[in-house]
Write a protein that holds these residues in place. Sequence first.
Motif, PDB file in Angstrom:
ATOM      1  N   ASN A 126     -45.327  43.358 -55.869  1.00  0.00           N
ATOM      2  CA  ASN A 126     -45.022  43.661 -57.282  1.00  0.00           C
ATOM      3  C   ASN A 126     -44.030  44.816 -57.449  1.00  0.00           C
ATOM      4  OD1 ASN A 126     -46.861  41.672 -57.881  1.00  0.00           O
ATOM      5  ND2 ASN A 126     -48.543  43.122 -58.180  1.00  0.00           N
ATOM      6  N   LYS A 127     -43.255  45.093 -56.407  1.00  0.00           N
ATOM      7  CA  LYS A 127     -42.259  46.169 -56.508  1.00  0.00           C
ATOM      8  C   LYS A 127     -40.951  45.550 -57.002  1.00  0.00           C
ATOM      9  CE  LYS A 127     -40.096  49.749 -53.664  1.00  0.00           C
ATOM     10  NZ  LYS A 127     -38.718  49.353 -53.938  1.00  0.00           N
ATOM     11  N   PHE A 128     -40.444  46.048 -58.121  1.00  0.00           N
ATOM     12  CA  PHE A 128     -39.235  45.450 -58.688  1.00  0.00           C
ATOM     13  C   PHE A 128     -38.123  45.479 -57.635  1.00  0.00           C
ATOM     14  CE2 PHE A 128     -35.595  44.892 -61.469  1.00  0.00           C
ATOM     15  CZ  PHE A 128     -36.062  43.859 -62.269  1.00  0.00           C
ATOM     16  N   PRO A 129     -37.402  44.362 -57.453  1.00  0.00           N
ATOM     17  CA  PRO A 129     -36.433  44.285 -56.348  1.00  0.00           C
ATOM     18  C   PRO A 129     -35.210  45.183 -56.535  1.00  0.00           C
ATOM     19  CG  PRO A 129     -36.331  42.322 -57.718  1.00  0.00           C
ATOM     20  CD  PRO A 129     -37.487  43.119 -58.222  1.00  0.00           C
ATOM     21  N   ASP A 130     -34.459  45.305 -55.449  1.00  0.00           N
ATOM     22  CA  ASP A 130     -33.214  46.097 -55.484  1.00  0.00           C
ATOM     23  C   ASP A 130     -32.231  45.483 -56.478  1.00  0.00           C
ATOM     24  OD1 ASP A 130     -34.294  47.671 -53.600  1.00  0.00           O
ATOM     25  OD2 ASP A 130     -33.192  46.787 -51.902  1.00  0.00           O
ATOM     26  N   LYS A 131     -31.277  46.340 -56.856  1.00  0.00           N
ATOM     27  CA  LYS A 131     -30.332  45.965 -57.909  1.00  0.00           C
ATOM     28  C   LYS A 131     -29.591  44.649 -57.635  1.00  0.00           C
ATOM     29  CE  LYS A 131     -28.271  48.979 -61.141  1.00  0.00           C
ATOM     30  NZ  LYS A 131     -27.927  50.328 -61.420  1.00  0.00           N
ATOM     31  N   ASP A 132     -29.084  44.486 -56.401  1.00  0.00           N
ATOM     32  CA  ASP A 132     -28.277  43.285 -56.143  1.00  0.00           C
ATOM     33  C   ASP A 132     -29.118  42.011 -56.250  1.00  0.00           C
ATOM     34  OD1 ASP A 132     -29.626  44.209 -53.942  1.00  0.00           O
ATOM     35  OD2 ASP A 132     -28.153  43.507 -52.481  1.00  0.00           O
ATOM     36  N   VAL A 133     -30.372  42.097 -55.785  1.00  0.00           N
ATOM     37  CA  VAL A 133     -31.252  40.918 -55.862  1.00  0.00           C
ATOM     38  C   VAL A 133     -31.585  40.627 -57.327  1.00  0.00           C
ATOM     39  CG1 VAL A 133     -33.534  40.013 -55.228  1.00  0.00           C
ATOM     40  CG2 VAL A 133     -32.241  41.379 -53.584  1.00  0.00           C
ATOM     41  N   ALA A 134     -31.972  41.668 -58.060  1.00  0.00           N
ATOM     42  CA  ALA A 134     -32.339  41.485 -59.470  1.00  0.00           C
ATOM     43  C   ALA A 134     -31.151  40.950 -60.273  1.00  0.00           C
ATOM     44  CB  ALA A 134     -32.824  42.807 -60.056  1.00  0.00           C
ATOM     45  N   LYS A 135     -29.967  41.522 -59.986  1.00  0.00           N
ATOM     46  CA  LYS A 135     -28.773  41.109 -60.745  1.00  0.00           C
ATOM     47  C   LYS A 135     -28.415  39.657 -60.478  1.00  0.00           C
ATOM     48  CE  LYS A 135     -25.920  44.844 -62.212  1.00  0.00           C
ATOM     49  NZ  LYS A 135     -24.766  45.684 -62.005  1.00  0.00           N
ATOM     50  N   SER A 136     -28.501  39.239 -59.217  1.00  0.00           N
ATOM     51  CA  SER A 136     -28.100  37.851 -58.948  1.00  0.00           C
ATOM     52  C   SER A 136     -29.141  36.876 -59.487  1.00  0.00           C
ATOM     53  CB  SER A 136     -27.774  37.615 -57.472  1.00  0.00           C
ATOM     54  OG  SER A 136     -28.956  37.621 -56.735  1.00  0.00           O
ATOM     55  N   CYS A 137     -30.424  37.263 -59.450  1.00  0.00           N
ATOM     56  CA  CYS A 137     -31.461  36.389 -60.032  1.00  0.00           C
ATOM     57  C   CYS A 137     -31.234  36.258 -61.536  1.00  0.00           C
ATOM     58  CB  CYS A 137     -32.852  36.967 -59.743  1.00  0.00           C
ATOM     59  SG  CYS A 137     -34.174  35.943 -60.410  1.00  0.00           S
ATOM     60  N   MET A 138     -30.956  37.394 -62.155  1.00  0.00           N
ATOM     61  CA  MET A 138     -30.757  37.374 -63.612  1.00  0.00           C
ATOM     62  C   MET A 138     -29.533  36.531 -64.003  1.00  0.00           C
ATOM     63  SD  MET A 138     -30.364  40.527 -66.195  1.00  0.00           S
ATOM     64  CE  MET A 138     -29.437  40.312 -67.706  1.00  0.00           C
ATOM     65  N   ALA A 139     -28.452  36.688 -63.220  1.00  0.00           N
ATOM     66  CA  ALA A 139     -27.234  35.929 -63.540  1.00  0.00           C
ATOM     67  C   ALA A 139     -27.493  34.427 -63.389  1.00  0.00           C
ATOM     68  CB  ALA A 139     -26.103  36.362 -62.621  1.00  0.00           C
ATOM     69  N   LYS A 140     -28.321  34.085 -62.410  1.00  0.00           N
ATOM     70  CA  LYS A 140     -28.592  32.674 -62.139  1.00  0.00           C
ATOM     71  C   LYS A 140     -29.522  32.056 -63.187  1.00  0.00           C
ATOM     72  CE  LYS A 140     -28.902  30.580 -57.575  1.00  0.00           C
ATOM     73  NZ  LYS A 140     -28.438  29.352 -57.854  1.00  0.00           N
ATOM     74  N   TRP A 141     -30.540  32.822 -63.648  1.00  0.00           N
ATOM     75  CA  TRP A 141     -31.565  32.209 -64.492  1.00  0.00           C
ATOM     76  C   TRP A 141     -31.694  32.822 -65.877  1.00  0.00           C
ATOM     77  CZ3 TRP A 141     -31.584  27.863 -62.590  1.00  0.00           C
ATOM     78  CH2 TRP A 141     -31.512  27.672 -61.220  1.00  0.00           C
ATOM     79  N   LEU A 142     -31.939  34.106 -65.989  1.00  0.00           N
ATOM     80  CA  LEU A 142     -32.187  34.656 -67.339  1.00  0.00           C
ATOM     81  C   LEU A 142     -30.955  34.531 -68.241  1.00  0.00           C
ATOM     82  CD1 LEU A 142     -34.262  36.087 -69.207  1.00  0.00           C
ATOM     83  CD2 LEU A 142     -33.151  38.218 -68.571  1.00  0.00           C
ATOM     84  N   ASP A 143     -29.794  34.883 -67.696  1.00  0.00           N
ATOM     85  CA  ASP A 143     -28.564  34.777 -68.501  1.00  0.00           C
ATOM     86  C   ASP A 143     -28.351  33.347 -68.995  1.00  0.00           C
ATOM     87  OD1 ASP A 143     -27.694  37.365 -68.564  1.00  0.00           O
ATOM     88  OD2 ASP A 143     -26.356  37.171 -66.834  1.00  0.00           O
ATOM     89  N   LYS A 144     -28.564  32.413 -68.064  1.00  0.00           N
ATOM     90  CA  LYS A 144     -28.378  30.994 -68.400  1.00  0.00           C
ATOM     91  C   LYS A 144     -29.405  30.566 -69.458  1.00  0.00           C
ATOM     92  CE  LYS A 144     -27.045  28.697 -64.564  1.00  0.00           C
ATOM     93  NZ  LYS A 144     -27.403  27.955 -63.332  1.00  0.00           N
ATOM     94  N   GLU A 145     -30.632  31.050 -69.272  1.00  0.00           N
ATOM     95  CA  GLU A 145     -31.710  30.699 -70.207  1.00  0.00           C
ATOM     96  C   GLU A 145     -31.379  31.185 -71.625  1.00  0.00           C
ATOM     97  OE1 GLU A 145     -35.568  32.599 -69.500  1.00  0.00           O
ATOM     98  OE2 GLU A 145     -36.521  30.692 -69.996  1.00  0.00           O
ATOM     99  N   ILE A 146     -30.900  32.422 -71.704  1.00  0.00           N
ATOM    100  CA  ILE A 146     -30.558  32.978 -73.031  1.00  0.00           C
ATOM    101  C   ILE A 146     -29.470  32.120 -73.679  1.00  0.00           C
ATOM    102  CG2 ILE A 146     -29.551  34.973 -74.248  1.00  0.00           C
ATOM    103  CD1 ILE A 146     -30.952  36.764 -72.137  1.00  0.00           C
ATOM    104  N   LYS A 147     -28.494  31.715 -72.864  1.00  0.00           N
ATOM    105  CA  LYS A 147     -27.389  30.911 -73.420  1.00  0.00           C
ATOM    106  C   LYS A 147     -27.854  29.538 -73.874  1.00  0.00           C
ATOM    107  CE  LYS A 147     -23.747  33.639 -71.585  1.00  0.00           C
ATOM    108  NZ  LYS A 147     -23.329  34.188 -70.336  1.00  0.00           N
ATOM    109  N   ILE A 148     -28.758  28.936 -73.127  1.00  0.00           N
ATOM    110  CA  ILE A 148     -29.255  27.599 -73.516  1.00  0.00           C
ATOM    111  C   ILE A 148     -30.146  27.692 -74.750  1.00  0.00           C
ATOM    112  CG2 ILE A 148     -30.801  25.701 -72.825  1.00  0.00           C
ATOM    113  CD1 ILE A 148     -29.906  26.164 -69.937  1.00  0.00           C
ATOM    114  N   VAL A 149     -31.046  28.668 -74.712  1.00  0.00           N
ATOM    115  CA  VAL A 149     -32.112  28.756 -75.707  1.00  0.00           C
ATOM    116  C   VAL A 149     -31.631  29.348 -77.039  1.00  0.00           C
ATOM    117  CG1 VAL A 149     -34.189  30.145 -76.116  1.00  0.00           C
ATOM    118  CG2 VAL A 149     -34.011  28.800 -74.059  1.00  0.00           C
TER     119      VAL A 149
END
Length: 249
Positions: free
Chosen positions: A142-165
């Motif tokens: 449950n330790k929030f990941p390093d910046k590069d991992v978090a950023k690439s996950c977000m770019a792949k999924w959360l950003d896309k989700e916001i745009k779709i939704v």
Amino acid sequence: MGHLYQMNRKQKTLSIFICPKSEESSALLYIMKVSLPITEVIQRNFPVLNKEYESFALEKDSCRSCELYDHYKQVIQSEGCVVSPNFMFIGEAGGSDEAEQNRPFIGMAGQRIREEMKKFPLIFNKKTTLISNVVSCRPLNNKFPDKDVAKSCMAKWLDKEIKIVQPKIIIVLGNQPLLYVREEQGITSLRGTWKFLPKYKIWSFATYHPSYVIRQERAKNKEVVDLFIQDIETIVKTWESKISDRTSP
Ligand code: URA
């Protein structure tokens, strides 16, 4: 000893669980919980769905692109309204309960934020609200990941989700979504504030992460708890005045 067999058609694997006879039923329950087929998870988490989001959710489920998946082998889906919801709550990442049930904010922190939302059932409900996270897998311990991992996950999924939704309002819960979604730091001074996000053309509101609220509640820090409750009330009172302005403040 008893044997339980679990067939995963998608991954073409057969798992054999060996456990004492006396624990067979709880082992079976465990298997059933973690292996609800993704199509059923999608139906359960998103009662109103369109093809675009369904494809997105299936694609997200099959993401194996970084080390985050390797730890617990479970991508965690969002939950709620995915067709222009009034509100999109964004947390950090799921924990063990979320990974087990494939639902966001379903553990203790989830119960705390859901408790506040339930005070306004006509405002926050499955037809009006989506719940999501910056990171889509449960991070190791449950330790929030390093910046590069978090950023690439977000770019792949959360950003896309916001745009779709296309949510009308984004609500960031705590420091990590404040940093990644609003590109700001310091939830203590920024909670209770609105900010327009040009990247998405959506207004956002910031409040504490419910885990922090729980810790402060236990420490009898009434001030933080009151501010959290007050923030949810502020959203309820002011969100409509924000959605008419989708260009700039
Ligand atoms: N559960 C979530 O889904 N997200 C958090 O940030 C915390 C708990």
